[in-house]
Design an enzyme around this catalytic site. Sequence first.
Site, mmCIF file in Angstrom:
data_model
loop_
_atom_site.group_PDB
_atom_site.id
_atom_site.type_symbol
_atom_site.label_atom_id
_atom_site.label_comp_id
_atom_site.label_asym_id
_atom_site.label_seq_id
_atom_site.Cartn_x
_atom_site.Cartn_y
_atom_site.Cartn_z
ATOM 1 N N SER A 29 6.472 8.289 -6.694
ATOM 2 C CA SER A 29 6.090 6.892 -6.556
ATOM 3 C C SER A 29 4.599 6.781 -6.809
ATOM 4 O O SER A 29 3.856 7.743 -6.612
ATOM 5 C CB SER A 29 6.406 6.376 -5.145
ATOM 6 O OG SER A 29 5.857 5.090 -4.945
ATOM 7 N N ASP A 69 13.748 5.686 -1.950
ATOM 8 C CA ASP A 69 14.239 4.435 -2.515
ATOM 9 C C ASP A 69 14.600 3.570 -1.324
ATOM 10 O O ASP A 69 15.383 3.983 -0.460
ATOM 11 C CB ASP A 69 15.436 4.639 -3.437
ATOM 12 C CG ASP A 69 15.595 3.450 -4.379
ATOM 13 O OD1 ASP A 69 14.600 3.073 -5.027
ATOM 14 O OD2 ASP A 69 16.696 2.870 -4.460
ATOM 15 N N ASP A 86 8.107 -7.470 4.700
ATOM 16 C CA ASP A 86 7.696 -7.296 6.098
ATOM 17 C C ASP A 86 7.489 -8.626 6.841
ATOM 18 O O ASP A 86 7.850 -8.739 8.013
ATOM 19 C CB ASP A 86 6.423 -6.455 6.195
ATOM 20 C CG ASP A 86 6.681 -4.978 5.895
ATOM 21 O OD1 ASP A 86 7.843 -4.608 5.639
ATOM 22 O OD2 ASP A 86 5.713 -4.186 5.927
ATOM 23 N N ARG A 104 11.673 3.968 7.177
ATOM 24 C CA ARG A 104 11.084 5.137 6.525
ATOM 25 C C ARG A 104 10.759 6.220 7.553
ATOM 26 O O ARG A 104 10.925 7.413 7.302
ATOM 27 C CB ARG A 104 9.839 4.722 5.744
ATOM 28 C CG ARG A 104 9.312 5.793 4.793
ATOM 29 C CD ARG A 104 8.307 5.205 3.806
ATOM 30 N NE ARG A 104 8.967 4.309 2.873
ATOM 31 C CZ ARG A 104 8.704 3.005 2.774
ATOM 32 N NH1 ARG A 104 7.790 2.445 3.543
ATOM 33 N NH2 ARG A 104 9.359 2.255 1.914
#
Length: 201
Positions: free
Chosen positions: A7, A68, A157, A183
Site C-alpha cells: 500500500s 484490504d 470514519d 485493523r
Amino acid sequence: MRLVLASNNAKKLAELQVLFTPLGMDLVTQGSLGIAEAQEPFHTFVENALVKARHAAHESASAAIADDSGLSVEALGGAPGVLSARYATLFDRPKSDADNNAVLLEQMQGKSDRAARFVCALVAVRSADDPEPLIAMGRWQGQLLTTLQGAGGFGYDPLLFIPSLNASVAQLSAEQKNALSHRALASVDLLKQMREVWHLG
C-alpha cells in the site's frame, strides 16, 4: 526482518507501524521501493489482500503484508465493500473521502437499518509463492450516522458510530482507534500467527 506493505497509504502505514512494533519488523511501503500497485479484481477482501501481498513479495523479493479493508453496510447488501475507496466513482463522482461519504449518505436515504461494520483482511506471505499465507480478519461493528461527526481518521470514519464508545470513529484518538479498530483486531490475530508460524518475536 523487512516486511513490505502493499500500500502507499501513509495513514495506513502509520497505523500498522504502531501495531507491528512488538515484532521489531522494518515495515516499508511498496511505493518507497518503486513498486506499482497491484490490480484488485476480486469481490472479497481476502482475495484482494492476497493478490496484493503476492505482488509486493514478488516485486521486492521479500516478505510482504497486504491489507484490504472497507465498510460493509447491511442495508446495501454489503456495499461499498471492496469498492469502499472508490465508491463515489460508481456514481460518476470523483474519488475522494468527501465524495464517498456523500454518496453513501445519498444511498442510505430512507433506509431504517443503519447497521454497518468496518472489515479488514490482513494477509502476510514470506515469498510470492508462499503456500501458507497467514490470513487474519477483523470486524468493527457500528451504526451509520446521518451526518459527519469528528475530524480524525480518514475514509468513512466520520460516519461510523460505535455505540459502546458513544462516538464516531473520527472522534476517537489515534490511540483508541489503534487499540480497537478492525485493523487492530486483524493485526492482533496476524501477530499471533507470525509468532507461531514464522517464529518471530
